[in-house]
Design a protein around this motif. Structure first.
Motif, PDB file in Angstrom:
ATOM      1  N   LYS A 222       2.404  13.213 -13.932  1.00 28.47           N
ATOM      2  CA  LYS A 222       1.144  13.307 -13.192  1.00 28.47           C
ATOM      3  C   LYS A 222      -0.065  13.169 -14.113  1.00 28.47           C
ATOM      4  O   LYS A 222      -1.150  12.793 -13.668  1.00 28.47           O
ATOM      5  N   GLN A 223       0.112  13.475 -15.403  1.00 32.52           N
ATOM      6  CA  GLN A 223      -0.999  13.396 -16.354  1.00 32.52           C
ATOM      7  C   GLN A 223      -1.069  12.060 -17.080  1.00 32.52           C
ATOM      8  O   GLN A 223      -2.025  11.796 -17.811  1.00 32.52           O
ATOM      9  N   ALA A 224      -0.088  11.214 -16.892  1.00 36.20           N
ATOM     10  CA  ALA A 224      -0.027   9.932 -17.609  1.00 36.20           C
ATOM     11  C   ALA A 224      -1.046   8.943 -17.058  1.00 36.20           C
ATOM     12  O   ALA A 224      -1.493   9.051 -15.910  1.00 36.20           O
ATOM     13  N   PRO A 225      -1.440   7.955 -17.860  1.00 30.71           N
ATOM     14  CA  PRO A 225      -2.377   6.920 -17.384  1.00 30.71           C
ATOM     15  C   PRO A 225      -1.795   6.174 -16.190  1.00 30.71           C
ATOM     16  O   PRO A 225      -0.609   5.846 -16.163  1.00 30.71           O
TER      17      PRO A 225
ATOM     18  N   ASP B  10       3.838  -1.329 -11.638  1.00 29.40           N
ATOM     19  CA  ASP B  10       3.216  -0.114 -11.099  1.00 29.40           C
ATOM     20  C   ASP B  10       4.060   1.130 -11.315  1.00 29.40           C
ATOM     21  O   ASP B  10       3.940   2.105 -10.578  1.00 29.40           O
ATOM     22  N   LEU B  11       4.932   1.103 -12.315  1.00 28.46           N
ATOM     23  CA  LEU B  11       5.795   2.240 -12.605  1.00 28.46           C
ATOM     24  C   LEU B  11       5.151   3.108 -13.682  1.00 28.46           C
ATOM     25  O   LEU B  11       4.893   2.643 -14.794  1.00 28.46           O
ATOM     26  N   THR B  12       4.895   4.362 -13.358  1.00 25.29           N
ATOM     27  CA  THR B  12       4.272   5.280 -14.303  1.00 25.29           C
ATOM     28  C   THR B  12       5.234   5.652 -15.421  1.00 25.29           C
ATOM     29  O   THR B  12       6.392   5.991 -15.166  1.00 25.29           O
ATOM     30  N   VAL B  13       4.765   5.572 -16.660  1.00 25.25           N
ATOM     31  CA  VAL B  13       5.522   6.051 -17.821  1.00 25.25           C
ATOM     32  C   VAL B  13       4.933   7.398 -18.198  1.00 25.25           C
ATOM     33  O   VAL B  13       3.765   7.497 -18.576  1.00 25.25           O
ATOM     34  N   GLY B  14       5.747   8.451 -18.086  1.00 28.71           N
ATOM     35  CA  GLY B  14       5.226   9.809 -18.213  1.00 28.71           C
ATOM     36  C   GLY B  14       5.132  10.345 -19.624  1.00 28.71           C
ATOM     37  O   GLY B  14       4.358  11.269 -19.887  1.00 28.71           O
ATOM     38  N   GLY B  15       5.923   9.799 -20.559  1.00 27.11           N
ATOM     39  CA  GLY B  15       5.909  10.324 -21.919  1.00 27.11           C
ATOM     40  C   GLY B  15       6.970   9.666 -22.772  1.00 27.11           C
ATOM     41  O   GLY B  15       7.632   8.709 -22.355  1.00 27.11           O
ATOM     42  N   VAL B  16       7.130  10.203 -23.976  1.00 29.68           N
ATOM     43  CA  VAL B  16       8.058   9.631 -24.958  1.00 29.68           C
ATOM     44  C   VAL B  16       9.015  10.712 -25.433  1.00 29.68           C
ATOM     45  O   VAL B  16       8.612  11.837 -25.729  1.00 29.68           O
ATOM     46  N   LEU B  17      10.297  10.357 -25.499  1.00 28.31           N
ATOM     47  CA  LEU B  17      11.320  11.230 -26.068  1.00 28.31           C
ATOM     48  C   LEU B  17      11.720  10.645 -27.417  1.00 28.31           C
ATOM     49  O   LEU B  17      12.272   9.548 -27.486  1.00 28.31           O
ATOM     50  N   LEU B  18      11.406  11.355 -28.479  1.00 30.72           N
ATOM     51  CA  LEU B  18      11.723  10.916 -29.836  1.00 30.72           C
ATOM     52  C   LEU B  18      13.075  11.488 -30.216  1.00 30.72           C
ATOM     53  O   LEU B  18      13.214  12.673 -30.489  1.00 30.72           O
ATOM     54  N   ASN B  19      14.073  10.639 -30.224  1.00 38.02           N
ATOM     55  CA  ASN B  19      15.458  11.087 -30.370  1.00 38.02           C
ATOM     56  C   ASN B  19      15.844  11.295 -31.833  1.00 38.02           C
ATOM     57  O   ASN B  19      15.793  10.367 -32.642  1.00 38.02           O
ATOM     58  N   GLN B  20      16.212  12.526 -32.155  1.00 40.59           N
ATOM     59  CA  GLN B  20      16.739  12.889 -33.480  1.00 40.59           C
ATOM     60  C   GLN B  20      15.756  12.580 -34.608  1.00 40.59           C
ATOM     61  O   GLN B  20      16.147  12.200 -35.707  1.00 40.59           O
ATOM     62  N   ASP B  21      14.473  12.724 -34.345  1.00 39.56           N
ATOM     63  CA  ASP B  21      13.445  12.499 -35.361  1.00 39.56           C
ATOM     64  C   ASP B  21      12.293  13.465 -35.149  1.00 39.56           C
ATOM     65  O   ASP B  21      12.092  13.972 -34.029  1.00 39.56           O
ATOM     66  N   SER B  22      11.518  13.683 -36.191  1.00 39.87           N
ATOM     67  CA  SER B  22      10.349  14.554 -36.108  1.00 39.87           C
ATOM     68  C   SER B  22       9.114  13.731 -35.749  1.00 39.87           C
ATOM     69  O   SER B  22       8.993  12.556 -36.122  1.00 39.87           O
TER      70      SER B  22
ATOM     71  N   PHE C 285     -10.192  -6.798 -22.824  1.00 38.72           N
ATOM     72  CA  PHE C 285      -9.332  -5.675 -23.169  1.00 38.72           C
ATOM     73  C   PHE C 285     -10.194  -4.532 -23.694  1.00 38.72           C
ATOM     74  O   PHE C 285     -11.064  -4.741 -24.535  1.00 38.72           O
ATOM     75  N   GLN C 286      -9.930  -3.335 -23.192  1.00 42.37           N
ATOM     76  CA  GLN C 286     -10.677  -2.155 -23.619  1.00 42.37           C
ATOM     77  C   GLN C 286      -9.786  -0.920 -23.505  1.00 42.37           C
ATOM     78  O   GLN C 286      -9.360  -0.539 -22.426  1.00 42.37           O
ATOM     79  N   ASP C 287      -9.468  -0.292 -24.649  1.00 41.72           N
ATOM     80  CA  ASP C 287      -8.642   0.925 -24.688  1.00 41.72           C
ATOM     81  C   ASP C 287      -7.306   0.713 -23.951  1.00 41.72           C
ATOM     82  O   ASP C 287      -6.900   1.556 -23.145  1.00 41.72           O
ATOM     83  N   ALA C 288      -6.632  -0.383 -24.247  1.00 46.77           N
ATOM     84  CA  ALA C 288      -5.324  -0.747 -23.698  1.00 46.77           C
ATOM     85  C   ALA C 288      -5.379  -1.147 -22.232  1.00 46.77           C
ATOM     86  O   ALA C 288      -4.350  -1.407 -21.621  1.00 46.77           O
ATOM     87  N   TYR C 289      -6.582  -1.206 -21.656  1.00 44.95           N
ATOM     88  CA  TYR C 289      -6.741  -1.665 -20.278  1.00 44.95           C
ATOM     89  C   TYR C 289      -7.247  -3.092 -20.259  1.00 44.95           C
ATOM     90  O   TYR C 289      -8.123  -3.475 -21.062  1.00 44.95           O
ATOM     91  N   LEU C 290      -6.723  -3.898 -19.341  1.00 43.48           N
ATOM     92  CA  LEU C 290      -7.297  -5.186 -19.031  1.00 43.48           C
ATOM     93  C   LEU C 290      -8.319  -4.932 -17.931  1.00 43.48           C
ATOM     94  O   LEU C 290      -7.964  -4.555 -16.806  1.00 43.48           O
ATOM     95  N   VAL C 291      -9.594  -5.124 -18.249  1.00 49.23           N
ATOM     96  CA  VAL C 291     -10.670  -4.843 -17.312  1.00 49.23           C
ATOM     97  C   VAL C 291     -11.118  -6.159 -16.684  1.00 49.23           C
ATOM     98  O   VAL C 291     -11.596  -7.067 -17.381  1.00 49.23           O
ATOM     99  N   ILE C 292     -10.960  -6.283 -15.361  1.00 53.46           N
ATOM    100  CA  ILE C 292     -11.296  -7.495 -14.626  1.00 53.46           C
ATOM    101  C   ILE C 292     -12.547  -7.245 -13.803  1.00 53.46           C
ATOM    102  O   ILE C 292     -12.591  -6.314 -12.982  1.00 53.46           O
ATOM    103  N   ASN C 293     -13.553  -8.062 -14.005  1.00 55.38           N
ATOM    104  CA  ASN C 293     -14.817  -7.939 -13.260  1.00 55.38           C
ATOM    105  C   ASN C 293     -14.866  -8.959 -12.140  1.00 55.38           C
ATOM    106  O   ASN C 293     -14.544 -10.135 -12.336  1.00 55.38           O
TER     107      ASN C 293
ATOM    108  N   PRO D 245      -2.099   7.705 -25.044  1.00 55.82           N
ATOM    109  CA  PRO D 245      -2.246   9.144 -24.864  1.00 55.82           C
ATOM    110  C   PRO D 245      -1.006   9.854 -24.313  1.00 55.82           C
ATOM    111  O   PRO D 245      -1.117  10.941 -23.751  1.00 55.82           O
ATOM    112  N   LEU D 246       0.168   9.250 -24.430  1.00 58.47           N
ATOM    113  CA  LEU D 246       1.369   9.876 -23.891  1.00 58.47           C
ATOM    114  C   LEU D 246       1.783  11.098 -24.719  1.00 58.47           C
ATOM    115  O   LEU D 246       1.599  11.129 -25.935  1.00 58.47           O
ATOM    116  N   SER D 247       2.379  12.074 -24.040  1.00 66.31           N
ATOM    117  CA  SER D 247       2.943  13.234 -24.728  1.00 66.31           C
ATOM    118  C   SER D 247       4.282  12.853 -25.337  1.00 66.31           C
ATOM    119  O   SER D 247       5.035  12.062 -24.754  1.00 66.31           O
ATOM    120  N   ILE D 248       4.580  13.410 -26.501  1.00 71.63           N
ATOM    121  CA  ILE D 248       5.819  13.084 -27.215  1.00 71.63           C
ATOM    122  C   ILE D 248       6.639  14.356 -27.401  1.00 71.63           C
ATOM    123  O   ILE D 248       6.109  15.393 -27.819  1.00 71.63           O
TER     124      ILE D 248
END
Length: 364
Positions: free
Chosen positions: A292-295, A240-252, A355-363, A263-266
């Motif tokens: 706050k904007q992360a999935p 249940d830990l939110t991942v807010g984005g990606v830091l691309l170190n020393q690369d474009s 599985f749908q759009d990286a979500y495990l959907v349980i009915n 959909p994470l920001s980089i």
């Protein structure tokens, strides 16, 4: 209450560098920051450019730093533990046990670190935690959920145990003579765990709140680093830990990287030159805003009778789903997640999953 931030990635990609740069950035804008590291090697002090010890020290305005040592953290709480024993036991036994010995128990270092961060929560605006490895960090932040699961199972075992109830008439007189409290299956399963339940629930709510706790991925363009980041991304959702984005170190930033972590920001982070941290601090994103904007790791829709669990980095062959009463258990990678269904869905059995759009959907 502090905003707690940590970084996940393959060893050597720059998680510690990002932790230091982030601490400096927050301190520069006037936030009171604690940078806590659990690495026992001298490399952290060298990189930081300051001597780091097991005592909190201010290395610059608004920036405190500490190196967490399990044995010393345990010894610091030892007197409090002895007082609790004296309250409930007439024959103290803890004097024969040393903090150094208990610190060797599996998982003790993570539990002590998490408790220390909890104790410092009200004293700082921002706490940045740099763990030994990403796996250790995830296990630390997953402790509230794991412990609450074990407590629920133990309580159920005691409540339903014929052996415990059969022994109760014999145990109660003995406990009254030795302990200062009366023991019974009822008060053991309720009163004695109430405070622990409250602390663990507070911890789970904080970790589930992206405005309180979040992680950011750190990677470069190598396949190994990207694959490892995706794995930690999915594993973080399991606790249940939110991942807010990606830091691309020393690369474009490339189109492939953008697609991989959508959909994470980089954010592209330049290399640090000498002791100049300014280029790094300026390139860092607004962590709290992105978090706050992360999935969200989990979405429970009681109307649609649906549970959606965000599991990027895993495919259906790597995920196992099981159900026990009101709990659904999802195993993926090195993490296991227990979802306690809310009252509207309690008693409902799993009817299907996909599985749908990286979500495990349980009915249900």
């Amino acid at each position: 209450m502090a905003f707690i931030l940590t970084f996940l990635g393959k060893g050597g990609v720059g998680c510690t560098t990002m932790a230091i740069a982030s601490a400096k950035k927050y301190a520069q804008i006037g936030k009171k920051v604690l940078l806590a590291v659990q690495d026992s090697t001298p490399s952290f002090s060298i990189q930081l450019g300051a001597n780091v010890t097991s005592e909190i020290s201010e290395i610059s305005p608004n920036l405190d730093v500490i190196q967490l040592h399990s044995t010393q953290l345990l010894e610091a709480s030892w007197e409090q533990l002895k007082q609790l024993e004296a309250k409930y036991l007439r024959s103290p036994v803890l004097n024969n046990i040393y903090g150094q010995e208990l610190a060797l128990l599996p998982g003790m270092d993570s539990a002590l670190a998490l408790n220390y961060i909890r104790e410092q929560d009200s004293k700082y605006d921002v706490i940045i935690y740099d763990g030994k490895t990403s796996l250790n960090s995830l296990r630390m932040f997953g402790i509230p959920d794991t412990l609450s699961w074990y407590i629920r199972r133990v309580k159920n075992l005691l409540e339903n145990s014929d052996i415990v109830r059969a022994l109760s008439p014999f145990v109660q007189p003995v406990s009254s003579a030795i302990l200062n409290v009366t023991w019974s299956p009822d008060n053991l399963s309720n009163e004695s765990t109430k405070e622990a339940d409250q602390i663990l629930e507070q911890g789970k709510k904080a970790i589930n709140d992206p405005s309180r706790v979040c992680a950011f991925l750190v990677t470069n363009q190598t396949q190994e680093a990207i694959a490892t980041c995706k794995y930690w991304w999915g594993s973080a959702q399991q606790i249940d830990l939110t991942v807010g984005g990606v830091l691309l170190n020393q690369d474009s930033i490339t189109e492939d990287i953008t697609t991989t972590f959508k959909p994470l920001s980089i954010s592209s982070i330049p290399s640090k030159k000498s002791d100049n941290w300014e280029s790094l601090t300026q390139a860092l994103p607004d962590f709290e805003s992105q978090a706050k904007q992360a999935p969200r790791p989990i979405i429970i829709d009681t109307v649609a009778r649906e549970v959606k669990v965000f599991l990027p980095g895993f495919d259906k062959k790597q995920v196992k789903l099981s159900q026990s009463g009101p709990e659904i258990t999802i195993s993926a990678g090195d993490q296991r997640r227990n979802i306690f269904l809310p009252p509207p869905l309690k008693g409902q059995s799993v009817k299907g999953a996909k599985f749908q759009d990286a979500y495990l959907v349980i009915n249900l």
